[in-house]
Design an enzyme around this catalytic site. Structure first.
Site, PDB file in Angstrom:
ATOM      1  CB  CYS A   1      -0.909   0.001   1.229  1.00 24.93           C
ATOM      2  SG  CYS A   1      -2.416  -0.992   0.999  1.00 24.93           S
TER       3      CYS A   1
ATOM      4  CG  HIS B   1       1.028  -8.815  -6.219  1.00 24.24           C
ATOM      5  ND1 HIS B   1      -0.020  -9.115  -5.370  1.00 24.24           N
ATOM      6  CD2 HIS B   1       1.793  -9.941  -6.261  1.00 24.24           C
ATOM      7  CE1 HIS B   1       0.111 -10.354  -4.918  1.00 24.24           C
ATOM      8  NE2 HIS B   1       1.195 -10.881  -5.455  1.00 24.24           N
TER       9      HIS B   1
ATOM     10  CD  GLN C   1       4.562 -13.342  -7.346  1.00 26.65           C
ATOM     11  OE1 GLN C   1       5.608 -13.776  -6.911  1.00 26.65           O
ATOM     12  NE2 GLN C   1       3.397 -13.907  -7.074  1.00 26.65           N
TER      13      GLN C   1
END
Lengths: 347, 347
Positions: B42, B165, B167
């Site tokens: 965050c 997210h 990766q």
């Protein structure tokens, strides 16, 4: 530093990710509540399954009534059906094959709350006896090429019904995983003149670090390129390609070591979900010199995610050497003392 | 009757198990509660991650402080590390390789509750822009051979942190799945003189039944041999082997179609967990005539269990034709009208 390890038979790679390493207590397992009652596999509910294919039952009791201790029925929602020919045909650009084979459920006990860990040893032997019976009954049928027997325990491991059961799916082709193993084993045989699995057993017995248990006929070990934390293979120490060749003495030994290993895994790791998967020679290869049947126990404590789907490389946070050391030391009171492996024998 | 279908590139098989068929409403998805607060991804918590590798941020703001909209950091628990050489060596009977490569996290938004479905379209483009930036930055580094970018959404799909997210894991070898695809595509090229993926696109556009969406540059379709219910591939319509070759116009189109497809899947199926997996050419093959990059969206509504681990054959209860028809008809209000595929265009 993480380590890439190659599985010597299929040549696939895994990542042993030490940076992500977890202790056994770090794996969280969601407890599942057992609920019986309307379960179609419970005794008294025989009418809720399709008619039984086979059962071990008390003399004088009728099919599809109580009195059985192991019972085999067709899967109500079969992944492959009993009917239909097996011809491959081209559907425009693509190849298809009718989904013909067999899909059976081996109900392992009339009791809803039973499990491999808590059965009597004799009862475990009866389960594997049923595996062999169904394997032998189907392997020569057309269009069957391969028999896959497996057990899913826990909903995360794919069990949609919690009553103890295993399943048999007979396929009309040699599946890709088996094909990979066969090719790898054949290559090794051509180069070295021996079975790569026998070679691996010899090596593991020599090294000792990855051994979980052993007895007269079987070795249980965490493979060098384990994909899952606490993954354990159970393999006959003497060469044997097809599970259908297992004899009664071996069945007895197998039931002892499977119970010991599941007691160790389930008893010490908060009853994790797991898959138990038979790998055996396809039709016609049952006595092959270059293949070796075995049973893989795959605890489902990690999740196969995007990286694994994209690459085929599985990330395992627990080195098999640590897993084996941990499992070796778990006591299993239900196992006969003489069958247990002492630490000294390992080293 | 169930049907076995062969994936034309890798030649793997799936079972489309019509007997086990489920309607979209039959898939139960456990709702996950969102919790922010101490999340290291965050805004304001930049100090909780390793120092950033790259960020798109407002002019004048400093690294590892707020002001960014997409931010890339090393994974704190890398599956493959940045250091170490890549030599394979034999450890007695077995082969190993140091786990060298890279493992990065692409934080897709400063906002904890954002998602691909709700971002502005411009923001989605920025995410894929970051994918390209990191891909291009790493592909020529040693010992990297392959770049795997992926996104796990939902804990069942492997996301350990819920903040949006993706990766990137860079591997020091060509992974087995990619190797299989390359070999299959090369074989087809040698035999037919064209790219098998281009051929498949042509075929799917002609048939239409498995199309989910399309726009100027991309086609989204449920593949003939789908392994998962509602599995959807997004592929550039013009031949392109490596994701690193994508241009700005294509990035724009990609962001539109990915948002459209994720809106369709997440909006109509109770926000299922999913993996989004890039398949791209390995180092040195970025301009190959026989490979074709694409993105696979894999909703995780079924469980890969014992049968799949033993055989490599995945059972899918939802025919891709039904999945595509269902997804085509889902309205996505956030998508520009002109970009949407009308039913007429499909048939």
């Amino acid at each position: 530093m993480p380590e890439l390890r190659q599985e010597p038979i299929t040549k696939n790679w895994v990542i042993i990710a030490t940076e992500r390493s977890k202790r056994p207590s770090d794996f969280s397992v969601k407890k599942e509540k057992r609920k019986g009652g309307t379960c179609p596999f419970c005794k008294g509910n025989e009418g809720k399954t399709p008619p039984e294919i086979m059962a071990y039952r008390e003399k004088g009791t009728k099919p599809d009534t109580p009195g059985w201790w192991v019972r085999v029925v067709p899967n109500l929602f079969p992944a492959l059906a009993k009917t239909g020919a097996g011809e491959t045909h081209e559907q425009n650009f693509y190849l298809t094959k009718p989904g013909a084979g067999a899909h059976e459920v081996l109900i392992e006990s009339p009791e809803h709350d039973a499990s491999l860990e808590t059965h009597s040893q004799q009862h475990v032997r009866e389960i594997f006896h049923a595996w062999r019976d169904r394997y032998q009954a189907l392997i020569n049928e057309e269009p069957i090429q391969y028999i896959q027997i497996f057990k899913n325990e826990g909903s995360i491991a794919g069990a949609s019904l919690e009553h103890p059961h295993s399943q048999l799916i007979a396929t009309p082709l040699i599946p890709p995983v088996v094909d990979e193993e066969l090719k790898g084993a054949q290559e090794h045989y051509q180069e070295h003149g021996n079975c790569i699995y026998c070679e691996m057993i010899k090596h593991e017995l020599g090294v000792g670090r990855r051994i979980v248990a052993k007895n007269d006929h079987f070795l249980a070990f965490c493979p060098f390129a384990s994909r899952f934390p606490f993954e354990t293979w159970i393999i006959p120490q003497q060469h044997q390609a097809g599970f259908d060749s297992i004899n009664d003495q071996q069945l007895h030994s197998l039931s002892i070591i499977v119970q010991e290993v599941t007691q160790k895994i389930r008893g010490s790791l908060n009853q994790p979900p797991y898959n138990m998967v038979l790998h055996s020679a396809p039709k016609g290869h049952s006595h092959a010199a270059d293949y070796h049947w075995h049973l893989e126990i795959l605890p489902r404590l990690t999740i196969v995610a995007g990286f694994e789907w994209g690459t085929g490389i599985i990330i395992n946070p627990t080195p098999p050497e640590s897993a084996a050391e941990y499992l070796r030391e778990v006591n299993t009171n239900l196992v006969e003392e003489k069958e247990r492996l002492s630490w000294q024998q390992v080293h």
